[in-house]
Design a protein around this motif. Structure first.
Motif, PDB file in Angstrom:
ATOM      1  N   PRO A 129      69.292 -71.704  41.636  1.00  0.00           N
ATOM      2  CA  PRO A 129      70.588 -71.021  41.722  1.00  0.00           C
ATOM      3  C   PRO A 129      71.416 -71.598  42.855  1.00  0.00           C
ATOM      4  O   PRO A 129      70.892 -72.242  43.768  1.00  0.00           O
ATOM      5  N   GLN A 130      72.726 -71.350  42.817  1.00  0.00           N
ATOM      6  CA  GLN A 130      73.639 -71.918  43.811  1.00  0.00           C
ATOM      7  C   GLN A 130      73.682 -71.083  45.089  1.00  0.00           C
ATOM      8  O   GLN A 130      74.750 -70.785  45.612  1.00  0.00           O
ATOM      9  N   ILE A 131      72.522 -70.646  45.557  1.00  0.00           N
ATOM     10  CA  ILE A 131      72.422 -69.934  46.833  1.00  0.00           C
ATOM     11  C   ILE A 131      71.132 -70.363  47.510  1.00  0.00           C
ATOM     12  O   ILE A 131      70.256 -70.961  46.891  1.00  0.00           O
ATOM     13  N   VAL A 132      71.019 -70.044  48.797  1.00  0.00           N
ATOM     14  CA  VAL A 132      69.869 -70.502  49.581  1.00  0.00           C
ATOM     15  C   VAL A 132      68.637 -69.655  49.249  1.00  0.00           C
ATOM     16  O   VAL A 132      68.698 -68.421  49.275  1.00  0.00           O
ATOM     17  N   PRO A 133      67.507 -70.281  48.916  1.00  0.00           N
ATOM     18  CA  PRO A 133      66.279 -69.517  48.658  1.00  0.00           C
ATOM     19  C   PRO A 133      65.819 -68.758  49.897  1.00  0.00           C
ATOM     20  O   PRO A 133      66.049 -69.187  51.032  1.00  0.00           O
ATOM     21  N   ALA A 134      65.168 -67.626  49.686  1.00  0.00           N
ATOM     22  CA  ALA A 134      64.635 -66.834  50.792  1.00  0.00           C
ATOM     23  C   ALA A 134      63.245 -67.361  51.171  1.00  0.00           C
ATOM     24  O   ALA A 134      62.549 -67.953  50.336  1.00  0.00           O
ATOM     25  N   PRO A 135      62.836 -67.158  52.420  1.00  0.00           N
ATOM     26  CA  PRO A 135      61.482 -67.583  52.822  1.00  0.00           C
ATOM     27  C   PRO A 135      60.418 -66.875  51.981  1.00  0.00           C
ATOM     28  O   PRO A 135      60.561 -65.704  51.625  1.00  0.00           O
ATOM     29  N   ALA A 136      59.360 -67.587  51.655  1.00  0.00           N
ATOM     30  CA  ALA A 136      58.280 -67.014  50.851  1.00  0.00           C
ATOM     31  C   ALA A 136      57.545 -65.927  51.627  1.00  0.00           C
ATOM     32  O   ALA A 136      57.521 -65.916  52.867  1.00  0.00           O
ATOM     33  N   MET A 137      56.932 -65.011  50.881  1.00  0.00           N
ATOM     34  CA  MET A 137      56.170 -63.919  51.488  1.00  0.00           C
ATOM     35  C   MET A 137      54.679 -64.156  51.287  1.00  0.00           C
ATOM     36  O   MET A 137      54.264 -65.099  50.593  1.00  0.00           O
ATOM     37  N   LEU A 138      53.864 -63.294  51.874  1.00  0.00           N
ATOM     38  CA  LEU A 138      52.424 -63.356  51.668  1.00  0.00           C
ATOM     39  C   LEU A 138      52.093 -62.904  50.254  1.00  0.00           C
ATOM     40  O   LEU A 138      52.875 -62.176  49.618  1.00  0.00           O
ATOM     41  N   PRO A 139      50.953 -63.305  49.728  1.00  0.00           N
ATOM     42  CA  PRO A 139      50.596 -62.920  48.355  1.00  0.00           C
ATOM     43  C   PRO A 139      50.459 -61.400  48.215  1.00  0.00           C
ATOM     44  O   PRO A 139      50.019 -60.711  49.130  1.00  0.00           O
ATOM     45  N   SER A 140      50.832 -60.896  47.057  1.00  0.00           N
ATOM     46  CA  SER A 140      50.632 -59.490  46.711  1.00  0.00           C
ATOM     47  C   SER A 140      50.767 -59.347  45.203  1.00  0.00           C
ATOM     48  O   SER A 140      51.702 -59.883  44.599  1.00  0.00           O
ATOM     49  N   THR A 141      49.857 -58.634  44.594  1.00  0.00           N
ATOM     50  CA  THR A 141      49.828 -58.494  43.137  1.00  0.00           C
ATOM     51  C   THR A 141      51.079 -57.771  42.634  1.00  0.00           C
ATOM     52  O   THR A 141      51.465 -56.733  43.184  1.00  0.00           O
ATOM     53  N   PRO A 142      51.740 -58.290  41.607  1.00  0.00           N
ATOM     54  CA  PRO A 142      52.917 -57.622  41.055  1.00  0.00           C
ATOM     55  C   PRO A 142      52.513 -56.408  40.206  1.00  0.00           C
ATOM     56  O   PRO A 142      51.477 -56.434  39.527  1.00  0.00           O
ATOM     57  N   VAL A 143      53.345 -55.381  40.238  1.00  0.00           N
ATOM     58  CA  VAL A 143      53.028 -54.169  39.472  1.00  0.00           C
ATOM     59  C   VAL A 143      54.125 -53.794  38.473  1.00  0.00           C
ATOM     60  O   VAL A 143      53.864 -53.100  37.486  1.00  0.00           O
TER      61      VAL A 143
END
Length: 252
Positions: free
Chosen positions: A90-104
């Motif tokens: 996308p034409q915006i700056v990516p956010a810093p990655a986070m620590l792993p966590s299972t999606p719900v």
């Protein structure tokens, strides 16, 4: 008595010659006819304008169906590139990655999607498992890849339809660049992804590297079926793939 006028004084104005009398009469007749012609034309125009359909002059503009009216906005073109080209951003700056966590849970407000997420692995034939078809509103996260919000691609699959109804990802092709997707995670954070492109790819030429290849940013790739349904094989010919990059997050 030539040259003699009674009562004296100047000679009276001579009467017009016979040919001039005829010209005046002719002009009068032509003027009257012209006025009558103008009146006839005006009356005819009023009749036609009041009943255009009877004269084949009715405009088709009002007859267009509402959905046929031009919107003035061009449709978004599907992403197209060679199989080794990275995913569109996308034409915006990516956010810093986070620590792993299972999606719900997966939420796409613009499409009205609010679906629980089930962890899936590999099937016996080596393909990724799909969520059970008896739950149309269920998405599957491929647990052998990144979790949504973690660096790298997180892959979430969903059915286009079931035997009886549309399923969770039936509207996925309607997503446009700039739309947002939210993934609620087990650690009570929500990762927000922004769509960078939507691709429809034939299953025989599936862009494996683009979908599963390693990436530095936190990405989300949604996959469902598309194209034509083959009744012989029981499968669709194509896949619809949505490429999105994490652009923000918040605590739920």
């Amino acid at each position: 008595m030539s040259g003699y006028y009674p009562y004296g004084g100047a000679a009276p104005t001579p009467p017009p010659p016979p040919e001039e009398k005829g010209s005046a009469a002719l002009r009068t007749v032509l003027i009257v006819a012209a006025l009558a012609g103008v009146a006839t034309v005006v009356a005819g125009m009023l009749i036609v304008l009041n009943s255009p359909a009877e004269y084949g002059l009715e405009s088709n503009r009002d007859a267009l169906a509402l959905q046929s009216q031009p919107t003035g906005k061009p449709e978004q073109a599907l992403f197209q590139a060679g199989p080794d080209v990275p995913p569109p951003l996308p034409q915006i700056v990516p956010a810093p990655a986070m620590l792993p966590s299972t999606p719900v849970r997966l939420v796409i407000k613009r499409l009205g999607i609010n679906a629980p997420i089930k962890s899936v692995g590999l099937a016996k034939d080596g393909s990724i498992e799909v969520p059970p078809s008896n739950n149309a509103n269920l998405a599957g996260w491929y647990r052998n890849m990144s979790t949504p919000g973690e660096a790298g691609p997180a892959v979430v699959l969903g059915h286009k339809d079931t035997r009886t109804s549309p399923a969770v990802f039936s509207k996925l092709p309607q997503l446009k660049n700039g739309d947002t997707i939210e993934v609620q995670r087990q650690d009570k954070t929500t990762a927000v992804f922004t769509v960078g492109g939507v691709e429809q790819a034939n299953k025989k030429t599936f862009p494996t590297e683009r979908v599963y290849g390693g990436r530095e940013n936190a990405q989300l790739h949604l996959i469902t079926c598309g194209g034509i349904y083959n009744r012989i094989t029981g499968h669709y010919t194509d896949n619809v793939i949505v490429y999105a990059t994490m652009t923000s997050s918040y605590r739920s």
